[in-house]
Each structure stands twice: as structure tokens, then as C-alpha cells.
Design a protein around this motif. Sequence first.
Motif, PDB file in Angstrom:
ATOM      1  N   LEU B  62       0.835  -1.209   0.000  1.00  0.00           N
ATOM      2  CA  LEU B  62       0.000   0.000   0.000  1.00  0.00           C
ATOM      3  C   LEU B  62       0.865   1.254   0.000  1.00  0.00           C
ATOM      4  O   LEU B  62       0.593   2.216  -0.716  1.00  0.00           O
ATOM      5  CB  LEU B  62      -0.911  -0.020   1.235  1.00  0.00           C
ATOM      6  CG  LEU B  62      -1.958   1.081   1.320  1.00  0.00           C
ATOM      7  CD1 LEU B  62      -2.861   1.049   0.113  1.00  0.00           C
ATOM      8  CD2 LEU B  62      -2.779   0.933   2.581  1.00  0.00           C
ATOM      9  N   VAL B  63       1.932   1.230   0.799  1.00  0.00           N
ATOM     10  CA  VAL B  63       2.837   2.382   0.838  1.00  0.00           C
ATOM     11  C   VAL B  63       3.500   2.561  -0.521  1.00  0.00           C
ATOM     12  O   VAL B  63       3.628   3.681  -1.032  1.00  0.00           O
ATOM     13  CB  VAL B  63       3.900   2.197   1.944  1.00  0.00           C
ATOM     14  CG1 VAL B  63       4.926   3.313   1.895  1.00  0.00           C
ATOM     15  CG2 VAL B  63       3.237   2.156   3.300  1.00  0.00           C
ATOM     16  N   PHE B  66       1.088   4.228  -2.845  1.00  0.00           N
ATOM     17  CA  PHE B  66       1.031   5.665  -2.556  1.00  0.00           C
ATOM     18  C   PHE B  66       2.258   6.361  -3.113  1.00  0.00           C
ATOM     19  O   PHE B  66       2.177   7.437  -3.672  1.00  0.00           O
ATOM     20  CB  PHE B  66       0.985   5.900  -1.037  1.00  0.00           C
ATOM     21  CG  PHE B  66      -0.382   6.127  -0.532  1.00  0.00           C
ATOM     22  CD1 PHE B  66      -1.171   5.061  -0.158  1.00  0.00           C
ATOM     23  CD2 PHE B  66      -0.890   7.395  -0.436  1.00  0.00           C
ATOM     24  CE1 PHE B  66      -2.437   5.269   0.306  1.00  0.00           C
ATOM     25  CE2 PHE B  66      -2.167   7.610   0.030  1.00  0.00           C
ATOM     26  CZ  PHE B  66      -2.942   6.546   0.406  1.00  0.00           C
ATOM     27  N   PHE B  70       1.850   9.345  -5.572  1.00  0.00           N
ATOM     28  CA  PHE B  70       2.005  10.702  -5.055  1.00  0.00           C
ATOM     29  C   PHE B  70       3.437  11.220  -5.133  1.00  0.00           C
ATOM     30  O   PHE B  70       3.652  12.385  -5.409  1.00  0.00           O
ATOM     31  CB  PHE B  70       1.552  10.779  -3.590  1.00  0.00           C
ATOM     32  CG  PHE B  70       0.079  10.719  -3.433  1.00  0.00           C
ATOM     33  CD1 PHE B  70      -0.723  11.761  -3.849  1.00  0.00           C
ATOM     34  CD2 PHE B  70      -0.522   9.610  -2.862  1.00  0.00           C
ATOM     35  CE1 PHE B  70      -2.096  11.707  -3.709  1.00  0.00           C
ATOM     36  CE2 PHE B  70      -1.887   9.555  -2.711  1.00  0.00           C
ATOM     37  CZ  PHE B  70      -2.678  10.598  -3.135  1.00  0.00           C
ATOM     38  N   LYS B 152      -6.574 -10.246  -3.692  1.00  0.00           N
ATOM     39  CA  LYS B 152      -6.928  -9.507  -2.482  1.00  0.00           C
ATOM     40  C   LYS B 152      -6.221  -8.160  -2.459  1.00  0.00           C
ATOM     41  O   LYS B 152      -6.756  -7.176  -1.968  1.00  0.00           O
ATOM     42  CB  LYS B 152      -6.541 -10.325  -1.252  1.00  0.00           C
ATOM     43  CG  LYS B 152      -7.480 -11.485  -1.019  1.00  0.00           C
ATOM     44  CD  LYS B 152      -6.858 -12.564  -0.163  1.00  0.00           C
ATOM     45  CE  LYS B 152      -6.396 -12.050   1.171  1.00  0.00           C
ATOM     46  NZ  LYS B 152      -5.739 -13.105   1.959  1.00  0.00           N
ATOM     47  N   ALA B 155      -7.678  -4.756  -3.972  1.00  0.00           N
ATOM     48  CA  ALA B 155      -8.570  -3.876  -3.206  1.00  0.00           C
ATOM     49  C   ALA B 155      -7.832  -2.621  -2.759  1.00  0.00           C
ATOM     50  O   ALA B 155      -8.440  -1.568  -2.565  1.00  0.00           O
ATOM     51  CB  ALA B 155      -9.139  -4.620  -2.002  1.00  0.00           C
ATOM     52  N   LEU B 156      -6.499  -2.746  -2.612  1.00  0.00           N
ATOM     53  CA  LEU B 156      -5.716  -1.576  -2.186  1.00  0.00           C
ATOM     54  C   LEU B 156      -5.809  -0.451  -3.201  1.00  0.00           C
ATOM     55  O   LEU B 156      -5.694   0.721  -2.856  1.00  0.00           O
ATOM     56  CB  LEU B 156      -4.243  -1.965  -2.012  1.00  0.00           C
ATOM     57  CG  LEU B 156      -3.933  -3.053  -1.011  1.00  0.00           C
ATOM     58  CD1 LEU B 156      -2.445  -3.307  -0.969  1.00  0.00           C
ATOM     59  CD2 LEU B 156      -4.433  -2.641   0.350  1.00  0.00           C
ATOM     60  N   SER B 158      -8.165   0.784  -4.524  1.00  0.00           N
ATOM     61  CA  SER B 158      -9.301   1.684  -4.321  1.00  0.00           C
ATOM     62  C   SER B 158      -8.860   2.985  -3.657  1.00  0.00           C
ATOM     63  O   SER B 158      -9.477   4.021  -3.860  1.00  0.00           O
ATOM     64  CB  SER B 158     -10.382   1.001  -3.487  1.00  0.00           C
ATOM     65  OG  SER B 158      -9.898   0.731  -2.202  1.00  0.00           O
ATOM     66  N   VAL B 159      -7.768   2.948  -2.887  1.00  0.00           N
ATOM     67  CA  VAL B 159      -7.336   4.186  -2.214  1.00  0.00           C
ATOM     68  C   VAL B 159      -6.765   5.186  -3.214  1.00  0.00           C
ATOM     69  O   VAL B 159      -6.638   6.360  -2.906  1.00  0.00           O
ATOM     70  CB  VAL B 159      -6.289   3.922  -1.103  1.00  0.00           C
ATOM     71  CG1 VAL B 159      -6.860   3.061  -0.014  1.00  0.00           C
ATOM     72  CG2 VAL B 159      -5.033   3.327  -1.668  1.00  0.00           C
ATOM     73  N   ALA B 166     -13.835  -2.614  -4.573  1.00  0.00           N
ATOM     74  CA  ALA B 166     -13.925  -1.997  -3.242  1.00  0.00           C
ATOM     75  C   ALA B 166     -14.328  -0.529  -3.357  1.00  0.00           C
ATOM     76  O   ALA B 166     -15.066  -0.005  -2.516  1.00  0.00           O
ATOM     77  CB  ALA B 166     -12.589  -2.125  -2.505  1.00  0.00           C
ATOM     78  N   GLN B 170     -17.796   1.494  -2.039  1.00  0.00           N
ATOM     79  CA  GLN B 170     -17.854   2.757  -1.289  1.00  0.00           C
ATOM     80  C   GLN B 170     -18.958   3.645  -1.853  1.00  0.00           C
ATOM     81  O   GLN B 170     -19.738   4.232  -1.107  1.00  0.00           O
ATOM     82  CB  GLN B 170     -16.517   3.508  -1.419  1.00  0.00           C
ATOM     83  CG  GLN B 170     -15.362   2.883  -0.709  1.00  0.00           C
ATOM     84  CD  GLN B 170     -15.269   3.364   0.721  1.00  0.00           C
ATOM     85  OE1 GLN B 170     -16.287   3.527   1.390  1.00  0.00           O
ATOM     86  NE2 GLN B 170     -14.057   3.590   1.193  1.00  0.00           N
ATOM     87  N   ARG B 173     -22.294   2.319  -1.005  1.00  0.00           N
ATOM     88  CA  ARG B 173     -22.571   2.534   0.410  1.00  0.00           C
ATOM     89  C   ARG B 173     -23.059   3.969   0.639  1.00  0.00           C
ATOM     90  O   ARG B 173     -24.002   4.211   1.386  1.00  0.00           O
ATOM     91  CB  ARG B 173     -21.314   2.295   1.236  1.00  0.00           C
ATOM     92  CG  ARG B 173     -21.532   2.348   2.721  1.00  0.00           C
ATOM     93  CD  ARG B 173     -20.218   2.194   3.451  1.00  0.00           C
ATOM     94  NE  ARG B 173     -19.369   3.355   3.278  1.00  0.00           N
ATOM     95  CZ  ARG B 173     -19.474   4.466   4.002  1.00  0.00           C
ATOM     96  NH1 ARG B 173     -20.383   4.564   4.939  1.00  0.00           N
ATOM     97  NH2 ARG B 173     -18.674   5.485   3.774  1.00  0.00           N
ATOM     98  N   TYR B 183     -21.171  -4.539   1.520  1.00  0.00           N
ATOM     99  CA  TYR B 183     -19.882  -5.182   1.796  1.00  0.00           C
ATOM    100  C   TYR B 183     -20.007  -6.695   1.820  1.00  0.00           C
ATOM    101  O   TYR B 183     -19.089  -7.401   1.400  1.00  0.00           O
ATOM    102  CB  TYR B 183     -19.257  -4.626   3.082  1.00  0.00           C
ATOM    103  CG  TYR B 183     -18.639  -3.279   2.857  1.00  0.00           C
ATOM    104  CD1 TYR B 183     -17.658  -3.108   1.883  1.00  0.00           C
ATOM    105  CD2 TYR B 183     -19.051  -2.152   3.553  1.00  0.00           C
ATOM    106  CE1 TYR B 183     -17.103  -1.871   1.623  1.00  0.00           C
ATOM    107  CE2 TYR B 183     -18.500  -0.903   3.308  1.00  0.00           C
ATOM    108  CZ  TYR B 183     -17.527  -0.772   2.346  1.00  0.00           C
ATOM    109  OH  TYR B 183     -16.982   0.449   2.084  1.00  0.00           O
ATOM    110  N   ILE B 186     -19.881  -7.735  -1.877  1.00  0.00           N
ATOM    111  CA  ILE B 186     -18.588  -7.754  -2.574  1.00  0.00           C
ATOM    112  C   ILE B 186     -17.627  -8.755  -1.938  1.00  0.00           C
ATOM    113  O   ILE B 186     -16.773  -9.318  -2.624  1.00  0.00           O
ATOM    114  CB  ILE B 186     -17.938  -6.360  -2.707  1.00  0.00           C
ATOM    115  CG1 ILE B 186     -17.433  -5.832  -1.391  1.00  0.00           C
ATOM    116  CG2 ILE B 186     -18.843  -5.387  -3.400  1.00  0.00           C
ATOM    117  CD1 ILE B 186     -16.421  -4.730  -1.611  1.00  0.00           C
ATOM    118  N   TYR B 190     -15.585 -11.384  -4.187  1.00  0.00           N
ATOM    119  CA  TYR B 190     -14.152 -11.672  -4.106  1.00  0.00           C
ATOM    120  C   TYR B 190     -13.926 -13.155  -3.868  1.00  0.00           C
ATOM    121  O   TYR B 190     -13.039 -13.772  -4.461  1.00  0.00           O
ATOM    122  CB  TYR B 190     -13.501 -10.879  -2.962  1.00  0.00           C
ATOM    123  CG  TYR B 190     -13.074  -9.485  -3.331  1.00  0.00           C
ATOM    124  CD1 TYR B 190     -12.032  -9.267  -4.231  1.00  0.00           C
ATOM    125  CD2 TYR B 190     -13.700  -8.386  -2.773  1.00  0.00           C
ATOM    126  CE1 TYR B 190     -11.636  -7.991  -4.555  1.00  0.00           C
ATOM    127  CE2 TYR B 190     -13.305  -7.094  -3.100  1.00  0.00           C
ATOM    128  CZ  TYR B 190     -12.271  -6.897  -3.990  1.00  0.00           C
ATOM    129  OH  TYR B 190     -11.879  -5.649  -4.320  1.00  0.00           O
TER     130      TYR B 190
END
Lengths: 217, 271
Positions: B62-63, B66, B70, B152, B155-156, B158-159, B166, B170, B173, B183, B186, B190
Motif C-alpha cells: 500500500l505504501v 502511494f 504521489f 486480495k 482492493a488496495l 481503491s485508495v 472496493a 464505497q 454505500r 460489503y 462484494i 471476491y
Amino acid sequence: MRTWDWSYTGHVMPDLLRGLLVTVEATALGSLLAFALGLVWALAFRAPTRWVRWPVRAVVEFVRNTPLLVQLFFLFYVLPSAGLTFSPLATGVFGLGLHYSTYTAEVYRAGIDGVPPGQWEAATALSLPRRRVWIAVILPQAIRRVVPALGNYVIAMFKDTPMLAAITVLDMLKQAEEAGAESFRYTEPITVVGLLFVLIAYPTSLLMRALERRLGT
Amino acid sequence: MTTGLYELLLRGLWLTVQLTVFSAVLAAAVAFLAGLARLSRRWIVRFVAGVYVEFFRGTSALVLMFWLFFALPLLGWQLAALWAGTLALGLSYGAYGSEIVRGALRAVPPAQREAAIALSFTPAQRMLRVLLPQALPEMVPPFANLLVELLKGTALASVLGIGELAFSAQLVRLATGDSAQVYAIILVMYFVVAFVITRAMRLLERRAKASVGRAPGRSRGRPTRVPPGAIDPAVGATATVGGGTAGGGTAGGASPGTAAAGGTATGGDVA
């Protein structure tokens, strides 16, 4: 192209280290939960009745084969509507622990299967009660040989804690994001976070490899 | 939930599948490249590959995502979100995969490599025609696990605002306010995709094993013990290396008699 700004890096460091503390805390608590729950699943896999074995199997397979991030959202949004309100960190720890317990369950299972049959037979011959067979004979031997494998899952959990940022836990990644949002400079905080992960995870994985060699049969 | 919202979820599912396929292709390429590089004879190649693998296994996916999204733009490159996601997933899961490739190649009996050298195969032939075909079936089960992990991992994405499953969830929801329902749906989606992947890979494993003449996997319960001599001649007979020549060489690993026969036959061939 902008260059790396060291004074800004120094400026965000305290926040990032505070985030690191939260990350480590979540990992530690999550691991404890994963170790405990995983053992429960592993013992349930060997339950005498299929009415226990099958549902546990199904739940464990389901949790293991679906994304942790979505599980975290599920817990984060659904638990409060069911009347259970926890802090984001507690929700995150629970999600992390539950998800990884499905992995540690397999590790324990392999460890228990690896105990030589003679140990079971000896325990039977001594007519030890079932509780004592598990606690004094089987588990000590099973757990000893799976410690390195469990350690590897702790490292994996550590690397998955940034997902808690998505449910507003102020971990390292969230701190980096906030610092970036404030100054519009993401490069320094996110790079530092990435490096911190490597700096902690790599030596730990070396430690686990060494442990594996020492405990290896 | 209205049909429009279901459509949104299905579109998200499609993007999740795409993301999985793209990053799996990248991860497989990286895994083979890095896995082979780590077995290289030159220390510098081994070292560079080792640094890559340890770095990407050490940091959080995930990092990394990012960072690619970014931080990289500020250093001069701007990646579209979908490519940042694919690249991050491909590179980090590729690093895990390279360990699988390396492990499987090292598990091929050394006699195979020695036989290939004795038959004066070039290093490329040795790898492509002797070592890899035998290592591939061993790689399939761990790769199947890794592919589910990769699924799996999508899904990350999505951020980063990629409209995969995922992320669509949102949106739904926010539209319906019923988080439990969306949720749960989904998560099941998955799970179904993961199940399909697991089954497909099991099929692949059977075919890969059959192609080198090995028993089609442990079907149920404990693996049956097979006496060593019973399998190896079969491996030799179906190994795809230069007709019958390598057949003799392969079987040679098991019994000295066939080894001698195979050796002389091949010697004539090469000369």
C-alpha cells in the motif's frame, strides 16, 4: 522537478515516528489475537464432530480468501450499526487479528500434524486426560517448530497495517498523508515511511531465518 | 439496491479482474526475471536481484502504491492511477514470486543439470529445455496462492481512486447507506473469484505435472508413497528434451543401468 527537502523531512519525522508507534502497537496486539484465534481454529479443525469442523473450515476459508481492506470496511461501518462501538484502532486490530488468524491456523495445523504419532500413543499409554495431552505433550512440541512461520506472519501483518489508515487510524501512512495534505509535499513523508518499513521488516526477516535454522529439526 | 447500483458493482468487478490480470502478467515476468537472476553465475546480477527482492518484500504494497502515485510525480513522472496500481502490485508480488521460481529451480535434482552439461547443452538450452520444464509443475501451487493474494491486493487500488470493486462498494454505500449489505455482497464476489482462481490453477497443476509424466497431484488426503524407481523412468520418457536422448539421461538419475545406456546413446548423437 523538485529536489528533496531535508529540513521538511526533519519537520515531519516526529509525526511519522508517532505513527510508527501506532503501527507497532497494532501489529503487536493483532499478532496476539491472531496467535490465540488461530489456535482455536486449528483445534476446531480436529473437533470430533463435523458440525464444528465444517462451519469453522468454511469461515476460515472465506476470511482468508477475501481482502483484508474490505473486511476492515465491513467491521468499521457495520459494527456500530449493530450497536458495538469501538475505536478505529480496536476495530483495526480486530480485523487484522481475525484475518491473520486464518493463516496462523494453517501453521498450527501443520505443526500439530508434524508431532510424531509415538507422542500420541505414549500419552494414551500413560492414560493422560485429553486436556493434559494437548497442553503438556502435543502443543509444546507443535508450537516450538512453528515459531519461525508465525514470525513471518507477524512481519506480513506489520506490512499490512497501513490499511488501517483507510479506517482513520493514525498510523504511519495516515500521518504521512496528513503531512502531505498540509504542505502538498508527499515525496518526503511517503518515501521515509516506505524506507522505515524496509528498515524494520528486513532485519526481522533475517532474524526469523536464523531462528528457523536454530529451531529446525 | 437498484439495478443501476448492481451494474456499478459489476463494472467494479470487471476492473478488479482486469487489474488482477495485468498485475499478474507483470508479476510473472518480474518473478521469472528476478528468480533467474538470483541464480546467476555473476555476483553482481545476483546482488542487484537480491536487493530488489528484499526491498520489495520488505516494504508495504500500500505504501508503495502511494509512493508511485504521489511521490513519483513530484520527481518528474506522472502515472495514471491504474498503472500506478498495476506497477505497485506487479513489482511487489513479483518479488514474492521470484522466491518461488528460485526455490523450484533449486529443487530440480542436480543430476539433471549435470546431465545437461555432459550433453553439452548451452546454458539457455539447459534452462529452457531441462530445468524449467521440470521446475514449472512445482511452481504452480505456490503461484496459485500468490494469485489469490494478488486478487486480495487489488482492493488496495481503491485508495488511489481506481473504480474497482472496493471503490464501487464505497460509492454504493454512500448511495444506499446500507453498508452491511454492499460489503457482504462484494466479499462474496471476491470469494467467488478466488475460488475460480484456485480451481483453475489446480487444473493447470494437473496438466503441468502430467506433461512431465508425474502423478497428477495428491488428490485426497496424504500423498501416496511411490518407490523412487517407479516415477523417474516416466519422467525420462516424456521429458521434452531432444527426443529420446535426454530420456536416458533423466532416467539415469534413478538407476545406474539406464544412465549408462542413455549416456552412450547421447554421446553418439552429440559427436
